[in-house]
Scaffold this motif. Sequence first.
Motif, PDB file in Angstrom:
ATOM      1  N   VAL A 237       0.857  -1.185   0.000  1.00  0.00           N
ATOM      2  CA  VAL A 237       0.000   0.000   0.000  1.00  0.00           C
ATOM      3  C   VAL A 237       0.894   1.236   0.000  1.00  0.00           C
ATOM      4  CG1 VAL A 237      -1.807   1.265   1.226  1.00  0.00           C
ATOM      5  CG2 VAL A 237      -1.792  -1.244   1.258  1.00  0.00           C
ATOM      6  N   THR A 238       0.641   2.159  -0.919  1.00  0.00           N
ATOM      7  CA  THR A 238       1.491   3.346  -1.069  1.00  0.00           C
ATOM      8  C   THR A 238       0.661   4.627  -0.991  1.00  0.00           C
ATOM      9  OG1 THR A 238       1.250   3.408  -3.484  1.00  0.00           O
ATOM     10  CG2 THR A 238       3.045   2.057  -2.578  1.00  0.00           C
ATOM     11  N   THR A 239       1.371   5.722  -0.875  1.00  0.00           N
ATOM     12  CA  THR A 239       0.735   7.033  -0.916  1.00  0.00           C
ATOM     13  C   THR A 239       0.667   7.476  -2.371  1.00  0.00           C
ATOM     14  OG1 THR A 239       1.695   7.507   1.248  1.00  0.00           O
ATOM     15  CG2 THR A 239       0.762   9.363   0.067  1.00  0.00           C
ATOM     16  N   GLY A 240      -0.191   6.825  -3.137  1.00  0.00           N
ATOM     17  CA  GLY A 240      -0.359   7.155  -4.541  1.00  0.00           C
ATOM     18  C   GLY A 240       0.673   6.498  -5.440  1.00  0.00           C
ATOM     19  N   ILE A 241       0.486   6.685  -6.747  1.00  0.00           N
ATOM     20  CA  ILE A 241       1.378   6.099  -7.745  1.00  0.00           C
ATOM     21  C   ILE A 241       2.782   6.683  -7.641  1.00  0.00           C
ATOM     22  CG2 ILE A 241       1.888   6.284 -10.229  1.00  0.00           C
ATOM     23  CD1 ILE A 241      -0.910   5.342 -10.817  1.00  0.00           C
ATOM     24  N   GLN A 242       2.885   7.965  -7.349  1.00  0.00           N
ATOM     25  CA  GLN A 242       4.198   8.587  -7.339  1.00  0.00           C
ATOM     26  C   GLN A 242       5.126   7.951  -6.311  1.00  0.00           C
ATOM     27  OE1 GLN A 242       4.253  10.548  -9.860  1.00  0.00           O
ATOM     28  NE2 GLN A 242       6.306  11.403  -9.755  1.00  0.00           N
ATOM     29  N   GLN A 243       4.585   7.624  -5.135  1.00  0.00           N
ATOM     30  CA  GLN A 243       5.439   6.946  -4.149  1.00  0.00           C
ATOM     31  C   GLN A 243       5.794   5.538  -4.599  1.00  0.00           C
ATOM     32  OE1 GLN A 243       4.081   5.437  -0.280  1.00  0.00           O
ATOM     33  NE2 GLN A 243       5.787   6.519   0.679  1.00  0.00           N
ATOM     34  N   ALA A 244       4.855   4.856  -5.236  1.00  0.00           N
ATOM     35  CA  ALA A 244       5.160   3.518  -5.754  1.00  0.00           C
ATOM     36  C   ALA A 244       6.326   3.583  -6.734  1.00  0.00           C
ATOM     37  CB  ALA A 244       3.925   2.925  -6.420  1.00  0.00           C
TER      38      ALA A 244
ATOM     39  N   VAL B   8      10.119   1.791  -6.214  1.00  0.00           N
ATOM     40  CA  VAL B   8      10.656   0.860  -7.205  1.00  0.00           C
ATOM     41  C   VAL B   8      11.993   1.354  -7.743  1.00  0.00           C
ATOM     42  CG1 VAL B   8      10.285  -0.044  -9.528  1.00  0.00           C
ATOM     43  CG2 VAL B   8       8.424  -0.078  -7.878  1.00  0.00           C
ATOM     44  N   THR B   9      12.063   2.652  -8.021  1.00  0.00           N
ATOM     45  CA  THR B   9      13.303   3.204  -8.577  1.00  0.00           C
ATOM     46  C   THR B   9      14.442   3.121  -7.575  1.00  0.00           C
ATOM     47  OG1 THR B   9      11.926   4.743  -9.845  1.00  0.00           O
ATOM     48  CG2 THR B   9      14.274   5.191  -9.785  1.00  0.00           C
ATOM     49  N   ARG B  10      14.161   3.415  -6.313  1.00  0.00           N
ATOM     50  CA  ARG B  10      15.212   3.334  -5.287  1.00  0.00           C
ATOM     51  C   ARG B  10      15.738   1.903  -5.137  1.00  0.00           C
ATOM     52  NH1 ARG B  10      15.560   7.963  -2.239  1.00  0.00           N
ATOM     53  NH2 ARG B  10      13.865   9.448  -2.589  1.00  0.00           N
TER      54      ARG B  10
ATOM     55  N   TYR C 208       4.255   9.922 -19.385  1.00  0.00           N
ATOM     56  CA  TYR C 208       3.876  10.569 -18.135  1.00  0.00           C
ATOM     57  C   TYR C 208       5.047  11.393 -17.596  1.00  0.00           C
ATOM     58  CZ  TYR C 208       2.196  10.971 -13.290  1.00  0.00           C
ATOM     59  OH  TYR C 208       1.810  11.435 -12.058  1.00  0.00           O
ATOM     60  N   HIS C 209       4.908  12.710 -17.622  1.00  0.00           N
ATOM     61  CA  HIS C 209       6.036  13.589 -17.322  1.00  0.00           C
ATOM     62  C   HIS C 209       6.488  13.508 -15.869  1.00  0.00           C
ATOM     63  CE1 HIS C 209       2.462  15.847 -16.256  1.00  0.00           C
ATOM     64  NE2 HIS C 209       3.188  16.693 -15.579  1.00  0.00           N
ATOM     65  N   MET C 210       5.571  13.234 -14.922  1.00  0.00           N
ATOM     66  CA  MET C 210       5.962  13.169 -13.521  1.00  0.00           C
ATOM     67  C   MET C 210       6.840  11.949 -13.254  1.00  0.00           C
ATOM     68  SD  MET C 210       4.870  15.779 -11.848  1.00  0.00           S
ATOM     69  CE  MET C 210       4.781  15.280 -10.126  1.00  0.00           C
ATOM     70  N   ALA C 211       6.606  10.861 -13.971  1.00  0.00           N
ATOM     71  CA  ALA C 211       7.491   9.694 -13.839  1.00  0.00           C
ATOM     72  C   ALA C 211       8.870  10.024 -14.393  1.00  0.00           C
ATOM     73  CB  ALA C 211       6.890   8.499 -14.575  1.00  0.00           C
TER      74      ALA C 211
ATOM     75  N   THR D 123      -7.331  13.437  -3.190  1.00  0.00           N
ATOM     76  CA  THR D 123      -6.935  13.975  -1.885  1.00  0.00           C
ATOM     77  C   THR D 123      -6.702  12.870  -0.854  1.00  0.00           C
ATOM     78  OG1 THR D 123      -9.292  14.304  -1.461  1.00  0.00           O
ATOM     79  CG2 THR D 123      -8.028  16.223  -2.170  1.00  0.00           C
ATOM     80  N   LEU D 124      -7.191  11.655  -1.091  1.00  0.00           N
ATOM     81  CA  LEU D 124      -6.982  10.555  -0.150  1.00  0.00           C
ATOM     82  C   LEU D 124      -5.568   9.990  -0.247  1.00  0.00           C
ATOM     83  CD1 LEU D 124     -10.382   8.662  -0.523  1.00  0.00           C
ATOM     84  CD2 LEU D 124      -9.689  10.248   1.282  1.00  0.00           C
ATOM     85  N   ARG D 125      -4.893  10.178  -1.381  1.00  0.00           N
ATOM     86  CA  ARG D 125      -3.517   9.732  -1.593  1.00  0.00           C
ATOM     87  C   ARG D 125      -3.338   8.263  -1.248  1.00  0.00           C
ATOM     88  NH1 ARG D 125      -2.102  11.215  -4.984  1.00  0.00           N
ATOM     89  NH2 ARG D 125       0.119  10.959  -4.652  1.00  0.00           N
ATOM     90  N   MET D 126      -4.045   7.409  -1.964  1.00  0.00           N
ATOM     91  CA  MET D 126      -3.969   5.970  -1.739  1.00  0.00           C
ATOM     92  C   MET D 126      -3.670   5.256  -3.056  1.00  0.00           C
ATOM     93  SD  MET D 126      -4.661   5.327   1.539  1.00  0.00           S
ATOM     94  CE  MET D 126      -5.435   3.727   1.714  1.00  0.00           C
TER      95      MET D 126
END
Length: 478
Positions: free
Chosen positions: A182-189, A193-195, A211-214, A321-324
């Motif tokens: 379980v992560t705080t949204g896709i960005q944390q996932a 993974v990258t780390r 996807y520019h944010m990735a 806003t739930l960041r899930m």
Amino acid sequence: MDLHISLADRDLAGQIYRQIRAAILDGRLRPGQALPSSRELHRRLEVSRNTVATAYERLTGEGFLVTRAGAGTYVSAAVGESAGERRPTGRALRPRPQWEQEPEPPDLSAHGARFDLRPGIVDARLFPYQTWRRVVAAELRPSAVGTAAHGDPMGLPELRAAIARHVGVARGVRTDADHVVVTTGIQQALDLVTRVLVGPGDVVAIEEPGYHMARRLFASLGAQVVPVPVDAHGLVVSALPRTARMVYVTPSHQSPLGLAMSLTRRMELLAFAQETGAAVIEDDYDSEFRYTGRPIEALHSLDQAGLVLYLSSFSKIMLPTLRMGFLIVPPSLRRAVRAAKHLADWHTALPNQGALARFIEEGALARHVRTARREYQVRRDLVLSALDGPLAPWLEPIPAVAGLHISAYARRGSREDLLAVAERARERDVAVWTMAAHAATPGPRPGLMLGFGAIRTDQVEEALDRLSCVIRAWLPEG
């Protein structure tokens, strides 16, 4: 006020004087602000009252403080409001060069635009707030909170099991609770993974446009990001660099184009991963909102070698806003990703996890998705109708069967022309985005992303009429 002063053993009055003076000069204490009385401060600091009085007298004599009979001691108005604007004279700390180049986070509000055609934004009015309040309240009782200890970094077992069942039914993904994080949204996932997988200088391949944010996240962690072209069948696997350590794709609903990767390309990508040992990151970000055709099988379901990591989010199907969000990892990476999550933030908020588990298990999530999908389909049909009618001379829609936006190539005009169209549309109270931010190179064709998630159904036609007027004025029909 609670004034912080730390003291060593010597020159107590001098230390009090210097710390209060510094607080005044750098703006922490403002003109007219009251200070603690000498009686209160001497008790708090455990020094003699005379020591405090000496410091206050010196500050008063120098004009930093004023005393009002019967009222107390205050910062002098003579100090001026500009005191806090002084800059340190020492050498400033600097971030790594990558962060010097990273742009400021954008303002994601609609800036007051009445007609919101931005992509990827949900209609918060459709969310079942009463049901959500009930399940959250159930998680905030002492019996549910328990000892208030930290939880498993991978997430609550009941939520991980609920997610495994959800993606198994909704997307045909075969997994179990042990491999769900379980992560705080896709960005944390993506960050986790990258780390775990990527070292400084390692090659990460990403779709172009993509996807520019990735892309920015991978670069910020020291990866060498290589854009790989996308055509009508999805990622061009033959263009992947053989040195890629990781390949990031959005195969079910390509971001930003919206097309789906063909089965042939999916099999080619899996073969590439097996030959080179590259990890494949599958971002299945809004595939629940599918409107026509048969469901597209997740890339993860075709993987027999454990090389695909599947991630998704509840931001599009519930509320951002739930960041899930969540990540599904192969057994070989479970321990490392769990450790990375623990180092990042211990775990995602437990009450929200428990509430989401109840929300899924009670069937509330599935009901909400069905309700929202019906509403979004009406809006989507209105957008497609406009692209087939008034907007047809200027915009060429890209086939897509899922998601919360329709992308369209410009039949004429440059990238700069499309940016100008978006700016002029904003002047007409219409918020719309171009595909420019998703392109790492000038190569991809310019176009617009027409979102229908946030806008009300009864506003869609007027919004597109206004946009059509702007396009006709800026890009005359040729």
